[in-house]
Structures are given as structure tokens and as C-alpha cells.
Design a protein around this motif. Sequence first.
Motif, mmCIF file in Angstrom:
data_model
loop_
_atom_site.group_PDB
_atom_site.id
_atom_site.type_symbol
_atom_site.label_atom_id
_atom_site.label_comp_id
_atom_site.label_asym_id
_atom_site.label_seq_id
_atom_site.Cartn_x
_atom_site.Cartn_y
_atom_site.Cartn_z
ATOM 1 N N ASN A 126 148.875 -33.345 54.828
ATOM 2 C CA ASN A 126 149.296 -32.003 55.226
ATOM 3 C C ASN A 126 148.848 -31.737 56.665
ATOM 4 O OD1 ASN A 126 149.874 -29.272 55.512
ATOM 5 N ND2 ASN A 126 149.293 -28.781 53.408
ATOM 6 N N LEU A 127 149.699 -32.118 57.612
ATOM 7 C CA LEU A 127 149.337 -31.988 59.018
ATOM 8 C C LEU A 127 149.294 -30.530 59.462
ATOM 9 C CD1 LEU A 127 151.392 -34.933 60.561
ATOM 10 C CD2 LEU A 127 148.993 -34.900 59.912
ATOM 11 N N ARG A 128 150.141 -29.706 58.903
ATOM 12 C CA ARG A 128 150.131 -28.285 59.298
ATOM 13 C C ARG A 128 148.827 -27.612 58.879
ATOM 14 N NH1 ARG A 128 155.450 -29.412 58.155
ATOM 15 N NH2 ARG A 128 156.983 -28.748 59.726
ATOM 16 N N SER A 129 148.353 -27.940 57.700
ATOM 17 C CA SER A 129 147.084 -27.367 57.240
ATOM 18 C C SER A 129 145.931 -27.825 58.126
ATOM 19 C CB SER A 129 146.821 -27.766 55.786
ATOM 20 O OG SER A 129 145.554 -27.313 55.359
ATOM 21 N N LEU A 130 145.924 -29.123 58.466
ATOM 22 C CA LEU A 130 144.880 -29.654 59.349
ATOM 23 C C LEU A 130 144.917 -28.951 60.706
ATOM 24 C CD1 LEU A 130 142.687 -31.776 60.038
ATOM 25 C CD2 LEU A 130 144.542 -33.295 60.756
ATOM 26 N N SER A 131 146.128 -28.774 61.242
ATOM 27 C CA SER A 131 146.275 -28.114 62.538
ATOM 28 C C SER A 131 145.736 -26.697 62.504
ATOM 29 C CB SER A 131 147.746 -28.115 62.946
ATOM 30 O OG SER A 131 147.919 -27.485 64.198
ATOM 31 N N ALA A 132 145.992 -25.980 61.403
ATOM 32 C CA ALA A 132 145.537 -24.596 61.285
ATOM 33 C C ALA A 132 144.025 -24.517 61.143
ATOM 34 C CB ALA A 132 146.223 -23.929 60.094
ATOM 35 N N VAL A 133 143.444 -25.407 60.321
ATOM 36 C CA VAL A 133 141.998 -25.377 60.079
ATOM 37 C C VAL A 133 141.222 -25.724 61.342
ATOM 38 C CG1 VAL A 133 140.121 -26.541 58.847
ATOM 39 C CG2 VAL A 133 142.151 -25.806 57.600
ATOM 40 N N CYS A 134 141.692 -26.736 62.082
ATOM 41 C CA CYS A 134 140.963 -27.221 63.250
ATOM 42 C C CYS A 134 141.372 -26.535 64.550
ATOM 43 C CB CYS A 134 141.157 -28.731 63.401
ATOM 44 S SG CYS A 134 140.497 -29.694 62.021
ATOM 45 N N GLY A 135 142.449 -25.744 64.508
ATOM 46 C CA GLY A 135 142.906 -25.100 65.729
ATOM 47 C C GLY A 135 143.613 -26.051 66.670
ATOM 48 N N TRP A 136 144.280 -27.058 66.121
ATOM 49 C CA TRP A 136 145.008 -28.027 66.934
ATOM 50 C C TRP A 136 146.476 -27.620 67.027
ATOM 51 C CZ3 TRP A 136 142.872 -32.874 63.937
ATOM 52 C CH2 TRP A 136 141.510 -33.005 64.225
ATOM 53 N N ASP A 137 147.109 -27.962 68.099
ATOM 54 C CA ASP A 137 148.513 -27.607 68.313
ATOM 55 C C ASP A 137 149.393 -28.803 67.945
ATOM 56 O OD1 ASP A 137 150.825 -26.347 69.045
ATOM 57 O OD2 ASP A 137 150.607 -26.805 71.184
ATOM 58 N N ILE A 138 149.546 -29.025 66.648
ATOM 59 C CA ILE A 138 150.431 -30.093 66.179
ATOM 60 C C ILE A 138 151.791 -29.464 65.900
ATOM 61 C CG2 ILE A 138 150.851 -31.825 64.386
ATOM 62 C CD1 ILE A 138 147.860 -32.068 64.015
ATOM 63 N N LYS A 139 152.779 -29.789 66.717
ATOM 64 C CA LYS A 139 154.094 -29.176 66.613
ATOM 65 C C LYS A 139 154.766 -29.546 65.291
ATOM 66 C CE LYS A 139 153.817 -27.482 70.785
ATOM 67 N NZ LYS A 139 153.592 -26.033 70.980
ATOM 68 N N ASP A 140 155.637 -28.635 64.827
ATOM 69 C CA ASP A 140 156.349 -28.864 63.563
ATOM 70 C C ASP A 140 157.188 -30.132 63.621
ATOM 71 O OD1 ASP A 140 155.224 -26.597 62.563
ATOM 72 O OD2 ASP A 140 157.011 -25.336 62.763
ATOM 73 N N GLU A 141 157.813 -30.372 64.776
ATOM 74 C CA GLU A 141 158.657 -31.561 64.906
ATOM 75 C C GLU A 141 157.843 -32.839 64.731
ATOM 76 O OE1 GLU A 141 161.599 -33.742 68.175
ATOM 77 O OE2 GLU A 141 160.368 -32.029 68.751
ATOM 78 N N LEU A 142 156.644 -32.869 65.340
ATOM 79 C CA LEU A 142 155.780 -34.040 65.207
ATOM 80 C C LEU A 142 155.348 -34.221 63.759
ATOM 81 C CD1 LEU A 142 154.076 -36.333 66.359
ATOM 82 C CD2 LEU A 142 152.337 -34.644 66.993
ATOM 83 N N ALA A 143 154.937 -33.122 63.106
ATOM 84 C CA ALA A 143 154.504 -33.201 61.705
ATOM 85 C C ALA A 143 155.640 -33.688 60.816
ATOM 86 C CB ALA A 143 154.006 -31.837 61.237
ATOM 87 N N ASP A 144 156.867 -33.193 61.066
ATOM 88 C CA ASP A 144 158.013 -33.593 60.244
ATOM 89 C C ASP A 144 158.340 -35.075 60.437
ATOM 90 O OD1 ASP A 144 158.238 -31.034 59.284
ATOM 91 O OD2 ASP A 144 159.805 -30.430 60.712
ATOM 92 N N ASN A 145 158.264 -35.543 61.683
ATOM 93 C CA ASN A 145 158.584 -36.951 61.947
ATOM 94 C C ASN A 145 157.581 -37.888 61.286
ATOM 95 O OD1 ASN A 145 160.842 -36.326 63.456
ATOM 96 N ND2 ASN A 145 159.750 -36.333 65.421
ATOM 97 N N VAL A 146 156.295 -37.517 61.312
ATOM 98 C CA VAL A 146 155.288 -38.339 60.642
ATOM 99 C C VAL A 146 155.522 -38.336 59.134
ATOM 100 C CG1 VAL A 146 152.830 -38.553 60.123
ATOM 101 C CG2 VAL A 146 153.566 -38.042 62.453
ATOM 102 N N ALA A 147 155.836 -37.149 58.579
ATOM 103 C CA ALA A 147 156.086 -37.058 57.140
ATOM 104 C C ALA A 147 157.274 -37.931 56.737
ATOM 105 C CB ALA A 147 156.337 -35.602 56.746
ATOM 106 N N LYS A 148 158.328 -37.947 57.575
ATOM 107 C CA LYS A 148 159.492 -38.790 57.274
ATOM 108 C C LYS A 148 159.127 -40.267 57.303
ATOM 109 C CE LYS A 148 162.874 -35.492 59.115
ATOM 110 N NZ LYS A 148 163.808 -35.208 60.232
ATOM 111 N N LEU A 149 158.292 -40.652 58.273
ATOM 112 C CA LEU A 149 157.874 -42.051 58.365
ATOM 113 C C LEU A 149 157.099 -42.472 57.123
ATOM 114 C CD1 LEU A 149 157.509 -44.710 59.940
ATOM 115 C CD2 LEU A 149 155.481 -43.693 60.998
#
Length: 585
Positions: free
Chosen positions: A108-131
Amino acid sequence: MLFLGVFVSAQTTLNQANRDSGKPDQVKSAEERIDQITQDSGRYFKQGLYNLLDRRGTEARQDFDKSVEVFLMSGVNVQRNQKLRECYNQLIETVFRIEFSANTQQANLRSLSAVCGWDIKDELADNVAKLIQKNNSAPSINRSAPSSDTVAINDSPDILQLGFSEQKFEPSPLDELSKLELTEEEVNVDTPEAQQEYEYIRVAVERNKSFGFSFQMHRLVQQFINYYRGRGQRTMEVGLYRSGMFMSMARRIFREEGVPENVAWLGQVESAWKPTAASWASASGLWQFIPGTGARYGLRRTAHLDERQSFEQATRASAKYLRFLANRYNGNWELAIAGYNCGEGNVDRAIRRAGVSNFWAAYPYLPRETRNYVPNILATIIIANNPTQYGFGHVRPSNPLQYDRVRVPASTSLNLIAQAADTSVGYLRYLNPELRTNGTPPEPYIIRVPRGRADEVVGIFRRIPNSDRNTARLASSSQGESWENISRRTGVSVAELLRSNPGMKNPTGRVIVPMKGNGVTNTSYSRPTTPVVAANIKVVKAQTGDTVEKLAKRYGASPVEVAKFNGLLTTSRLNDGRVIKIPTK
């Protein structure tokens, strides 16, 4: 010293800020330090995601490891700060889910980004999830052994691992251990708390036999526990984290060879679980065999390979040597471990001088390194079996290293195997650290390939003619592409392509491209006077402060594709005015 000073200063600031909230400057400094830790970790993690998408598995694993180690090496007690603790725990969970992916629980990259305050874009998270989803949906592994000299060998669960990891030659921790001097604080085991802990361990070891073998508890063992809870904390944390890669394999092999499983923690002190660790005494590998002892237990050293650096072979040799030593000393594992370090000859002489077959009696007559070595390993075993009690409950071991094994013909190029397995030569060298060249030995050889790729490698090698196995390469074909197109871009005639791909009327998937000689041809090149740009390419100029990612998003393009097209990384910084080509649809 400056690096150490930053650690000490940060720890002092955090502690003081917790004690005295009335000092705003110190509170601000502590908060800045916490933000710096999380942001440094996030920078490595994000770079790892981009490398993962670029199929740079080796670099991705390095980045993920660095992201975790930012916390472990910060000098700050992560568990005592809520923000750091939550970010660290979520990071460990996410890296685990990426590497050891399963359809039931995705990272869950979006959750990690929110907890740590990192700017992981939705497009990047979606592409990793697809891979990850694509890898999970790969065909199951065929466990039948095809009748060929190229055979897939699988003996572990059907779990597909993305396959990224790499380690470089590093000094063995034994070199530093031999010079270690315990401090006055570390040797103090006479406090009421220390005496209570000592008695607890003694009962667990000597009466309850909780560790699978007996040894005599001694003050020096507890002193090394003190060392790991203090200045040796980082060493223990990193060792416990890395142990996950190899410990399950080591436990299995030690059990098969009749050696107590906990003795396998010897590997942490020997090499810190680094397969290519090397010492000043020419010892090498996870288990630090010197050439003579390695040869004695069947580990070959030739111009093509050094099996002291292998995973399974060296682990089994280590277990056999330890079993031999335990039998020699009538089941005394302290003496057996000492013999593993300095040789049975030195231990025999120490026993003769002591007049009794007891490690602590022989202790004064053993080499200095061995006097540190044995209590160090016993302390490591005690901590590893109850990490929470000794302050290491926050360290989650890395997931086990996963790979398939494939039998390939003699003298096969690693470059060809890497192309067939859709990986890099560097990662193959990591999975097979015993190989000394970029080719397999001149004999049929079982090589490790990334998890889930065995069938693909076998299928490709079945198609390669024997005459091309040392010179062929692979080329990917696009849907509808003709042999003439492939001939033009590879420089190989259509007739030769058809000969190397019998039965393939039209190019499909990856095709075999034969190469003659060394593949070097004379080429003349002249820079065109006017730029020639294909219709599907847009040429733009970077602005001050641009990265490839930022520039690509400005023009609605994929950062990964733009980086690949220009031979850059997604995080590469661009000079003002630099010309960048952006592929368009």
C-alpha cells in the motif's frame, strides 16, 4: 568523527526535548532531525520504485535497503518517537510486500506516503501496483524435468519474487572483532539488574536447554550483550535484518547435517550475512572458509568459480565442519565454535595447556580473536532468540532470498542467460557469487535465476542451436514486425535469423540473433547538420531546476519512458537548456 558527532548530537537533542519541552530551540532541532530522517529514507525509497519500473532490480534492492538503513543507522531510538516508529514499521511492511508479493495483500504505497509524509504520486503507485500484479499473474512453474540438458529445478514454494538484490565485496566483521576492546561500562555486569538477567539466561541455557545445545553461561557473554545494546547496536540491527535472506536455508541445512539450528547464527558474526565478505586471512563467503579448509570440505576453487562464496554448498560445508569439530570435542559446542575460528590444532594445544576439555579453562591459551569470537556468537544467539527482550523487537528480518535453479550447458554466457531471464548480468552475479567470470564453468552447471523465470529460460535455451549458444543474443520483436525489420536493426541476414529460429514463420516474442566473431564492426558516424526528428518524437529544452520526472510530467509523458529514451534516470537533474527528446503517441 563528524558523522558520529551528528548521531550523538541528534540523540541528545531528542532526549533533552522529551525531558524539557520548555526549550523551543531544542524541540525545533529534534523535529528537524526527525523530518530529515524520514525525508532521506523517502528519497531512497522513491528512487527504488523508479528503478523497479525500469527493471533495474539490482539498483531497486539497493535503494530499498538504504531506505530501511537510514532509520537503523540514524543513531535515534526509532521506537520512542511516534512518527519515526509508524513510518519505519510501514516501510518495512511495504518493502516486504513488494519483494514477497502475493495476490492477497498488496503493498500500500499511498498509505506509506501518507504516514511518512512522502510525495509518492498516484501514477507512480499505480504503475508499481500493475507491475506487481503482472508478476503475480505469471504462469505457475512447471515442475516436470524436460528431457534436455537445460532443466528447470524448483524446490521451494510457488512465490514469485521480483528479484532484486546485490552485494559488493566488503571486509569481514571478524577483522574488527579481533581488535575489539570492551569498555568499562560494557564489562560491568555486577548491578542487581545485570545479575538477575545473568541468572535468567543461565537457567535458560543450562537447565532448560532453550537453544538446542548446552553451553556454560559466563560473564563475558553478558558483556557482549551489553556491547550490542550500546555501541554495537547498529551492527546487531543490520545483521538481524539481513539474516532473513539466508537464515531459513541455513537452519534447514544445519538440521539435515545434525547441527543445532541456532549454531547457524555463527554466520552473522562471520560475514554479517554478506556472501562476498572477505577477510585479511583470505577467508571468503558467508561462512568465511580459508582455501585449505574449503577444499577439505569439497568447495572447489578454479579459474571459473569459487564455491566458498556459494549459498548452499558453502552452508553445507560449514555444517559438516562444525559437526566434525563437535564430535572431536565430545559434543562441546563452545570448543567446536572455537575450532571453527582458529582451527582444531590451536584448540587442541589450548586444551593440553589447560589440562581439561573446557572452553573457559582453555580460554587464556587461545588466540585473542577466538577469545572474543565464541562469547560474541553466544551473545548473538541469545539476542536473536529473544530480540524484544534486548531492545531489538523493532527489527524485522528481510524476506528470504528467492530464486529458481536451471541447468545450462557448459560455458554459457551470463549475458545470454540474463537476456533469457529478463534480468541483468549484475543480478545473476549476485545470485551466483561463486562465479568468477561472466560465464558458467566448462561443464553443465546449475545456475540460479530470478524467481519465476526458470521455465522461460528453459524454453529459450531449447530453441538455441548448439552452435550459437556461446555467441547468440536475443532481440524483442513487436507485434506485426517482419524478419526484414529485425534484420535491418540487428545487422543479421534474414536467412541466418530463420536458421536460428526454426519453425517460426513470423517473429514472435524474443527471437534468437546469431553473432559471428566478436560482433565488432567498423562504423563511420557523422553528426547531421540539421536535427532529424521522427514524427512521434518531441524535442524540448529543460529549464533551471528540472528533473526528468518534472519535465516529463510538464508535457504529459511517462517519466520512465522519457528517462529510458534519453539514457537517464527519472531523478536526473537537467541543466538549463539541455535538449530532451520526449516520445509521443
